[in-house]
Design an enzyme around this catalytic site. Structure first.
Site, PDB file in Angstrom:
ATOM      1  N   GLU A  60       0.831  -1.396  -0.009  1.00 33.40           N
ATOM      2  CA  GLU A  60      -0.059   0.098  -0.003  1.00 33.40           C
ATOM      3  C   GLU A  60       0.796   1.339   0.075  1.00 33.40           C
ATOM      4  OE1 GLU A  60      -3.216  -0.049  -0.474  1.00 33.40           O
ATOM      5  OE2 GLU A  60      -3.149  -2.051  -0.295  1.00 33.40           O
ATOM      6  N   HIS A  97       2.033   2.165  -3.488  1.00 30.43           N
ATOM      7  CA  HIS A  97       1.255   2.999  -4.269  1.00 30.43           C
ATOM      8  C   HIS A  97       1.623   4.414  -3.960  1.00 30.43           C
ATOM      9  CE1 HIS A  97      -0.871  -0.319  -6.325  1.00 30.43           C
ATOM     10  NE2 HIS A  97      -1.516  -0.869  -5.191  1.00 30.43           N
ATOM     11  N   GLU A 112      -0.176  -2.580 -10.020  1.00 31.19           N
ATOM     12  CA  GLU A 112       0.211  -3.668  -8.952  1.00 31.19           C
ATOM     13  C   GLU A 112       1.292  -4.299  -9.033  1.00 31.19           C
ATOM     14  OE1 GLU A 112      -2.329  -2.703  -7.484  1.00 31.19           O
ATOM     15  OE2 GLU A 112      -2.549  -4.727  -6.537  1.00 31.19           O
TER      16      GLU A 112
HETATM   17 ZN   LIG Z   1      -2.243  -2.645  -4.851  1.00 26.67          ZN
END
Ligand SMILES: [Zn+2]
Length: 265
Positions: free
Chosen positions: A129, A132, A193
């Site tokens: 997280e 990101h 991702e």
């Molecule tokens: Zn992700």
């Protein structure tokens, strides 16, 4: 029809033309129409709002666990989030979810803590997280949406986050996968991702957590799919390719893991 002065139009144009940055980790070019400062102030304001809306957990074991893992990851991330005001909060909800916002704000739901059985697995999720955020994926997606909608950079109009209209603020929240607050959340792309998986493994390994837990966690997560997938899975789609990628990436971070783990023993 709303008219903007010529100077504003030019400012927007310049920002569109110069609004590309290079991701330091992957060398990938990213469209950025939101400045780091704007992004951080939106993150901080949103986190305050989320804390008022959600039930904060008083479970001392859960809080100690998230803080313990979070502090180590914070060390590992270092200056990759400049001027971070780190905060790790546990929300009391069966929702299987976690998120990180610009400014160093991290939320973990008790539902996720059940699924992430070990600190290694929890570190994988938190690292992912936060990756990101350091990769500015939410800002990139917001910029893409602005470009599509023909909205210029906020800075061009001299706006600050608190003045930003709620629809735009929601756009950035949704772009960081926080759907419960705004009614919708955008799934991250495969590219985002895999970038976050790779950088997240580095953050976790640098904090002394086993990068091999990436594949085990996401395999468990993928098994939770079906009719009503957990919130985390709906914004972070997982498939066999992702798990294979994580398995291939883990050996790259084993040395960093062993070395960092020794520091915490
Ligand atoms: Zn992700």
């Amino acid at each position: 029809m709303q008219c903007f002065p010529l100077a504003h139009i030019l400012a927007v144009l310049v920002l569109f033309l110069s609004g590309c940055v290079t991701n330091p980790e992957t060398g990938r070019s990213q469209l950025m129409l939101v400045s780091p400062g704007e992004e951080a102030s939106m993150g901080l304001a949103s986190f305050t709002q989320i804390k008022q809306q959600e039930k904060i957990s008083t479970d001392t074991v859960a809080n100690a666990r998230v803080t313990r893992v979070g502090k180590r990851i914070q060390q590992s991330v270092g200056r990759e989030i400049p001027n971070a005001q780190w905060e790790f909060v546990v929300f009391d909800s069966p929702t299987v979810n976690a998120f990180a916002l610009p400014g160093g704000k991290v939320g973990v739901y008790t539902g996720l803590l059940k699924l992430a059985a070990t600190d290694d697995e929890l570190a994988i999720v938190m690292g992912h997280e936060i990756a990101h955020v350091t990769s500015r994926h939410g800002a990139e997606r917001t910029s893409q949406n602005y470009a599509i909608a023909g909205i210029g950079a906020l800075a061009a109009f001299g706006m600050e986050a608190k003045q930003v209209d709620p629809a735009k603020r929601n756009m950035i929240l949704a772009a960081y996968g926080i759907g419960s607050q705004v009614g919708f959340a955008l799934p991250y792309s495969r590219l985002h991702e895999s970038e976050a998986d790779s950088i997240g493994l580095r953050f976790a390994a640098g904090a002394g957590y086993d990068p091999r837990a990436g594949a085990t966690f996401w395999r468990k997560m993928a098994a939770q799919g079906g009719q009503k997938p957990p919130a985390l899975l709906s914004t972070h789609p997982s498939d066999a390719d992702r798990i294979r990628n994580l398995e291939q990436l883990a050996p790259r971070y084993m040395a960093l893991y062993e070395q960092s783990k020794a520091r915490y023993q």
